[in-house]
Design a protein around this motif. Structure first.
Motif, PDB file in Angstrom:
ATOM      1  N   LEU A 135       0.879  -1.020   0.010  1.00  0.00           N
ATOM      2  CA  LEU A 135       0.104  -0.060  -0.082  1.00  0.00           C
ATOM      3  C   LEU A 135       0.843   1.214   0.125  1.00  0.00           C
ATOM      4  N   GLU A 136       0.617   1.963  -0.915  1.00  0.00           N
ATOM      5  CA  GLU A 136       1.378   3.289  -0.993  1.00  0.00           C
ATOM      6  C   GLU A 136       0.460   4.387  -1.050  1.00  0.00           C
ATOM      7  N   SER A 137       0.908   5.465  -0.245  1.00  0.00           N
ATOM      8  CA  SER A 137       0.278   6.823  -0.314  1.00  0.00           C
ATOM      9  C   SER A 137       1.166   8.085  -0.116  1.00  0.00           C
ATOM     10  N   LEU A 145      -2.806   3.817   6.731  1.00  0.00           N
ATOM     11  CA  LEU A 145      -2.297   2.705   5.948  1.00  0.00           C
ATOM     12  C   LEU A 145      -2.390   1.373   6.600  1.00  0.00           C
ATOM     13  N   LEU A 146      -2.179   1.629   7.834  1.00  0.00           N
ATOM     14  CA  LEU A 146      -2.325   0.265   9.033  1.00  0.00           C
ATOM     15  C   LEU A 146      -3.769  -0.260   9.019  1.00  0.00           C
ATOM     16  N   ARG A 147      -4.592   0.682   8.997  1.00  0.00           N
ATOM     17  CA  ARG A 147      -6.116   0.600   8.909  1.00  0.00           C
ATOM     18  C   ARG A 147      -6.563  -0.084   7.590  1.00  0.00           C
ATOM     19  N   ALA A 151      -8.029  -3.994   7.123  1.00  0.00           N
ATOM     20  CA  ALA A 151      -9.235  -4.196   6.302  1.00  0.00           C
ATOM     21  C   ALA A 151      -9.111  -5.136   5.111  1.00  0.00           C
ATOM     22  N   PHE A 152      -7.846  -4.987   4.243  1.00  0.00           N
ATOM     23  CA  PHE A 152      -7.489  -5.950   3.232  1.00  0.00           C
ATOM     24  C   PHE A 152      -7.381  -7.520   3.864  1.00  0.00           C
ATOM     25  N   ILE A 153      -6.619  -7.520   4.980  1.00  0.00           N
ATOM     26  CA  ILE A 153      -6.614  -8.920   5.448  1.00  0.00           C
ATOM     27  C   ILE A 153      -7.675  -9.436   6.032  1.00  0.00           C
ATOM     28  N   GLN A 154      -8.548  -8.959   6.748  1.00  0.00           N
ATOM     29  CA  GLN A 154      -9.885  -9.243   7.463  1.00  0.00           C
ATOM     30  C   GLN A 154     -10.743  -9.623   6.194  1.00  0.00           C
TER      31      GLN A 154
END
Length: 156
Positions: A135-137, A145-147, A151-154
Motif C-alpha cells: 500500500l502506497e500513499s 495505511l495500517l487500518r 481491512a484487506f487482511i480481514q
C-alpha cells in the motif's frame, strides 16, 4: 484383464493430479470501508517457462480526494517478502534520501513500513509465502495505511 489395464491407467493419472500444486489462496483487492476503489488491473506473471502468478493494482480514493495505491503480487514469481524483526527501526543515512524503515506486524502478518520524506509512505505486508500486499500513499497517515491493511487482511 481389462480391469487391470484400466487401473494401470487410473493410478498414474491420479498420481500426476495429486502432484500438481494446489490452488493458491484467492487473494484479491476488495472494497474497503472509507474508500472508493477504482478498476482492478490484472497482469499475469508469465514467462516462456510457465505461469508464475498474478500482479493486481487498484487505486482507492477517500471522499476528501486522498489516494491509496494497492499492489498485490501472488504466486511463486512474487517470491517471499523479507522483513526486519518487529520493532526494528532504521534509516538509509548517510547515503540515502532520509528514508526510514520499521518492521512490524499487521493482523499477525509480517510487514515493513517505509517512509520517504519526499514521496510518502509504503507498507508491504507478507500475506503468505507467495503473496505480498503493498500500500502506497503520499497523502495518508501511518495509521490510515495500517487500518487499510487490516481491512484487506480481514476481507480474505
Amino acid at each position: 484383464m481389462k480391469r487391470f489395464r484400466f487401473s494401470g491407467l487410473v493410478l498414474p493419472v491420479l498420481l500426476i493430479i495429486l502432484a500438481l500444486p494446489g490452488p493458491a489462496a484467492a487473494w484479491t483487492l476488495p472494497d474497503i470501508p472509507g474508500f472508493t476503489g477504482g478498476e482492478v488491473q490484472r497482469t499475469p506473471l508469465e514467462a516462456p517457462s510457465g505461469t508464475f502468478g498474478e500482479w493486481l493494482v487498484r487505486v482507492y480514493r477517500t471522499g476528501g480526494g486522498r489516494t491509496l495505491k494497492a499492489t498485490l503480487m501472488t504466486g511463486p514469481g512474487a517470491g517471499e517478502l523479507r522483513t526486519p524483526p518487529e520493532g526494528l527501526q532504521t534509516d538509509d543515512r548517510p547515503l540515502g534520501f532520509g528514508s526510514s524503515y520499521e518492521g512490524l506486524t499487521v493482523e499477525g502478518k509480517r510487514a515493513l513500513l517505509e517512509e520517504v520524506p519526499t514521496v510518502g509512505l509504503a507498507l508491504a505486508v507478507a500475506l503468505a509465502d507467495d503473496a505480498t500486499l503493498t500500500l502506497e500513499s503520499s497523502s495518508l497517515s501511518r495509521e490510515d495505511l495500517l487500518r487499510a491493511a487490516s481491512a484487506f487482511i480481514q476481507a480474505e
